[in-house]
Scaffold this motif. Structure first.
Motif, PDB file in Angstrom:
ATOM      1  N   PRO A  93      22.868  35.302 -77.040  1.00 41.30           N
ATOM      2  CA  PRO A  93      22.911  34.299 -75.970  1.00 41.30           C
ATOM      3  C   PRO A  93      22.386  32.951 -76.441  1.00 41.30           C
ATOM      4  CG  PRO A  93      22.146  36.397 -75.117  1.00 41.30           C
ATOM      5  CD  PRO A  93      22.261  36.569 -76.608  1.00 41.30           C
ATOM      6  N   GLY A  94      23.164  31.918 -76.172  1.00 38.94           N
ATOM      7  CA  GLY A  94      22.827  30.570 -76.611  1.00 38.94           C
ATOM      8  C   GLY A  94      23.643  30.094 -77.789  1.00 38.94           C
ATOM      9  N   ASP A  95      24.294  31.027 -78.513  1.00 42.84           N
ATOM     10  CA  ASP A  95      25.149  30.639 -79.636  1.00 42.84           C
ATOM     11  C   ASP A  95      26.436  29.991 -79.127  1.00 42.84           C
ATOM     12  OD1 ASP A  95      23.272  31.712 -81.304  1.00 42.84           O
ATOM     13  OD2 ASP A  95      24.437  33.488 -81.867  1.00 42.84           O
ATOM     14  N   ALA A  96      27.072  29.225 -79.995  1.00 45.19           N
ATOM     15  CA  ALA A  96      28.329  28.568 -79.638  1.00 45.19           C
ATOM     16  C   ALA A  96      29.454  29.589 -79.567  1.00 45.19           C
ATOM     17  CB  ALA A  96      28.669  27.489 -80.665  1.00 45.19           C
ATOM     18  N   PRO A  97      30.364  29.461 -78.600  1.00 46.06           N
ATOM     19  CA  PRO A  97      31.477  30.410 -78.492  1.00 46.06           C
ATOM     20  C   PRO A  97      32.572  30.123 -79.502  1.00 46.06           C
ATOM     21  CG  PRO A  97      31.656  28.761 -76.786  1.00 46.06           C
ATOM     22  CD  PRO A  97      30.362  28.477 -77.507  1.00 46.06           C
ATOM     23  N   LEU A  98      33.394  31.135 -79.751  1.00 41.44           N
ATOM     24  CA  LEU A  98      34.588  30.965 -80.576  1.00 41.44           C
ATOM     25  C   LEU A  98      35.685  30.247 -79.792  1.00 41.44           C
ATOM     26  CD1 LEU A  98      34.760  34.497 -82.253  1.00 41.44           C
ATOM     27  CD2 LEU A  98      33.841  32.382 -83.235  1.00 41.44           C
ATOM     28  N   ARG A  99      35.836  30.599 -78.531  1.00 38.95           N
ATOM     29  CA  ARG A  99      36.826  29.940 -77.672  1.00 38.95           C
ATOM     30  C   ARG A  99      36.473  30.208 -76.213  1.00 38.95           C
ATOM     31  NH1 ARG A  99      39.277  34.317 -80.005  1.00 38.95           N
ATOM     32  NH2 ARG A  99      40.209  35.875 -78.632  1.00 38.95           N
ATOM     33  N   ARG A 100      37.062  29.398 -75.333  1.00 42.18           N
ATOM     34  CA  ARG A 100      36.777  29.478 -73.909  1.00 42.18           C
ATOM     35  C   ARG A 100      38.046  29.758 -73.110  1.00 42.18           C
ATOM     36  NH1 ARG A 100      31.865  27.069 -72.510  1.00 42.18           N
ATOM     37  NH2 ARG A 100      30.813  26.052 -74.264  1.00 42.18           N
ATOM     38  N   LYS A 101      37.879  30.479 -72.034  1.00 42.68           N
ATOM     39  CA  LYS A 101      38.953  30.667 -71.055  1.00 42.68           C
ATOM     40  C   LYS A 101      38.401  30.186 -69.725  1.00 42.68           C
ATOM     41  CE  LYS A 101      43.087  32.459 -70.115  1.00 42.68           C
ATOM     42  NZ  LYS A 101      44.351  32.024 -70.753  1.00 42.68           N
ATOM     43  N   ALA A 102      38.635  28.921 -69.440  1.00 45.46           N
ATOM     44  CA  ALA A 102      37.956  28.276 -68.320  1.00 45.46           C
ATOM     45  C   ALA A 102      38.886  27.953 -67.148  1.00 45.46           C
ATOM     46  CB  ALA A 102      37.281  26.995 -68.800  1.00 45.46           C
ATOM     47  N   GLY A 103      40.142  28.332 -67.207  1.00 45.16           N
ATOM     48  CA  GLY A 103      41.044  28.086 -66.092  1.00 45.16           C
ATOM     49  C   GLY A 103      41.858  26.812 -66.275  1.00 45.16           C
ATOM     50  N   PRO A 104      42.546  26.380 -65.209  1.00 51.48           N
ATOM     51  CA  PRO A 104      42.524  26.942 -63.858  1.00 51.48           C
ATOM     52  C   PRO A 104      43.169  28.331 -63.793  1.00 51.48           C
ATOM     53  CG  PRO A 104      44.254  25.298 -64.030  1.00 51.48           C
ATOM     54  CD  PRO A 104      43.498  25.247 -65.318  1.00 51.48           C
ATOM     55  N   PHE A 105      42.658  29.161 -62.874  1.00 54.15           N
ATOM     56  CA  PHE A 105      43.114  30.533 -62.742  1.00 54.15           C
ATOM     57  C   PHE A 105      43.901  30.707 -61.448  1.00 54.15           C
ATOM     58  CE2 PHE A 105      39.017  30.868 -65.071  1.00 54.15           C
ATOM     59  CZ  PHE A 105      39.527  31.332 -66.277  1.00 54.15           C
ATOM     60  N   PRO A 106      44.913  31.551 -61.467  1.00 52.95           N
ATOM     61  CA  PRO A 106      45.667  31.801 -60.234  1.00 52.95           C
ATOM     62  C   PRO A 106      44.885  32.707 -59.287  1.00 52.95           C
ATOM     63  CG  PRO A 106      46.504  33.194 -61.994  1.00 52.95           C
ATOM     64  CD  PRO A 106      45.477  32.281 -62.616  1.00 52.95           C
ATOM     65  N   SER A 107      45.114  32.520 -58.006  1.00 55.72           N
ATOM     66  CA  SER A 107      44.534  33.389 -56.989  1.00 55.72           C
ATOM     67  C   SER A 107      45.668  33.900 -56.112  1.00 55.72           C
ATOM     68  CB  SER A 107      43.499  32.628 -56.157  1.00 55.72           C
ATOM     69  OG  SER A 107      44.106  31.535 -55.492  1.00 55.72           O
ATOM     70  N   GLY A 108      45.317  34.742 -55.145  1.00 52.14           N
ATOM     71  CA  GLY A 108      46.324  35.277 -54.242  1.00 52.14           C
ATOM     72  C   GLY A 108      46.942  36.556 -54.777  1.00 52.14           C
ATOM     73  N   ASP A 109      48.223  36.747 -54.497  1.00 51.44           N
ATOM     74  CA  ASP A 109      48.946  37.945 -54.916  1.00 51.44           C
ATOM     75  C   ASP A 109      49.265  37.831 -56.403  1.00 51.44           C
ATOM     76  OD1 ASP A 109      50.588  40.091 -55.355  1.00 51.44           O
ATOM     77  OD2 ASP A 109      52.055  39.583 -53.798  1.00 51.44           O
ATOM     78  N   LEU A 110      48.585  38.620 -57.230  1.00 51.27           N
ATOM     79  CA  LEU A 110      48.759  38.555 -58.681  1.00 51.27           C
ATOM     80  C   LEU A 110      49.537  39.743 -59.240  1.00 51.27           C
ATOM     81  CD1 LEU A 110      45.217  37.352 -59.857  1.00 51.27           C
ATOM     82  CD2 LEU A 110      47.215  35.985 -59.199  1.00 51.27           C
ATOM     83  N   LEU A 111      50.122  40.554 -58.372  1.00 58.31           N
ATOM     84  CA  LEU A 111      50.755  41.785 -58.850  1.00 58.31           C
ATOM     85  C   LEU A 111      51.818  41.520 -59.903  1.00 58.31           C
ATOM     86  CD1 LEU A 111      51.167  44.839 -58.727  1.00 58.31           C
ATOM     87  CD2 LEU A 111      52.797  44.452 -56.846  1.00 58.31           C
TER      88      LEU A 111
END
Length: 324
Positions: A134-152
């Motif tokens: 914890p506190g180390d730099a990440p390799l990559r980020r998945k920060a969105g934007p993310f879909p909501s609602g019906d995701l089927l």
């Protein structure tokens, strides 16, 4: 904000299957202990570990943490055992080698409270090196934007979720979905998210900060199996063999989405083959994927994959080789 979850039982059950993760499980448990929302229980199922995993968990003395030992039965069986023991009104599946942001539960609970019809809520995550702290730099980020609602339909084509650690699920939806399928060794979570999505929509936690810190491990199931087409087959059989899908989608739409899902799987196999150094076989899979479900973006990426030997590593994008 959390009134709908008021109950003598804990608001949240955090369920963690653990097998030979003594190096990592301490950080997972510590991240739960550090949550700004305190009304939780954590159930760790030691799935026959031989490396002292249980001892690391037992060192964290907090009455909200429960440690259960069982003979090795696999991750799906361990998760299902934890589900049977859980008492919370919402459930989060935290892998033993990952860790949560301190505000993960409060943000996910807020999203659920604002969307009472949702089966679950999710948020962003970052990918960390195997030996990261914890506190180390990440390799990559998945920060969105993310879909909501019906995701089927979206989930049928592609698993949007890294794992269960950045999802908070309503207990009633989990109860209705039933246990994980123990015969699935790869894609078992994907199959489960689809069963949940048949019940209702998803909510998204506010903010771009990560919910989950996910380790990229060389021994993970994805790293080992995502380049093998046969690894996808059992999960695909379980997903597309669910009669509720065709009843929901209709025959024509069912077949259309199934074809797109097959193309997506071929793309993933091809990409992972290239990342593991098997370039010729990978390119063959990528070409088959684009032929089956062509899109301008995938056609451009396919061209880039063919040009990789002439490009610097910094431009290899999703096809960059794994370390070592």
């Amino acid at each position: 904000m959390y009134r709908e979850f008021a109950t003598p039982a804990p608001t949240v059950s955090i369920l963690t299957p653990a097998y030979d993760v003594a190096r990592f499980v301490g950080a997972a448990v510590d991240s739960v202990l550090a949550q700004s929302f305190p009304d939780w229980e954590m159930i760790v199922v030691d799935d026959g570990s031989r490396d002292g995993t249980a001892e690391v968990v037992a060192e964290r003395r907090d009455p909200r943490i429960r440690l259960i030992a069982q003979e090795n039965a696999g991750v799906s069986a361990a998760r299902s055992r934890a589900m049977a023991e859980a008492r919370g009104e919402a459930i989060l599946f935290l892998d033993a080698d990952d860790w949560l942001a301190p505000d993960a539960l409060s943000r996910l609970l807020a999203a659920l409270a604002e969307a009472p019809e949702a089966v679950g809520a999710y948020g962003g995550y970052v990918v960390m090196a195997e030996d990261a702290r914890p506190g180390d730099a990440p390799l990559r980020r998945k920060a969105g934007p993310f879909p909501s609602g019906d995701l089927l339909e979206t989930l049928l084509v592609e698993n949007l979720f890294a794992n269960g650690g950045h999802l908070l699920l309503r207990r009633d939806a989990v109860r209705q979905a039933g246990p994980f399928l123990p015969q699935l060794r790869y894609g078992e979570d994907w199959e489960y998210w689809i069963r949940l999505s048949l019940q209702g929509p998803w909510a998204v936690a506010a903010g771009a900060a990560p919910i989950l810190y996910l380790r990229q491990r060389s021994g993970s199931a994805y790293h080992r199996m995502a380049r093998d087409p046969a690894a996808f087959a059992p999960a695909m059989l379980a997903i597309w063999g669910n009669p509720a899908l065709e009843a929901r989608l209709g025959r024509s739409r069912f077949l259309q989405i199934q074809r797109r899902a097959e193309a997506e799987n071929a793309w993933i196999v091809g990409r992972e083959l290239i990342r593991h150094g098997q370039r010729a076989q990978g390119l063959e899979r990528l070409r088959a994927s684009v032929a089956q479900a062509p899109t301008p973006k995938r056609a451009l990426l396919l061209a880039a994959a063919h040009a990789m030997p002439m490009l610097p590593r910094a431009l290899h994008g999703p096809f960059v080789a794994y370390p070592g």
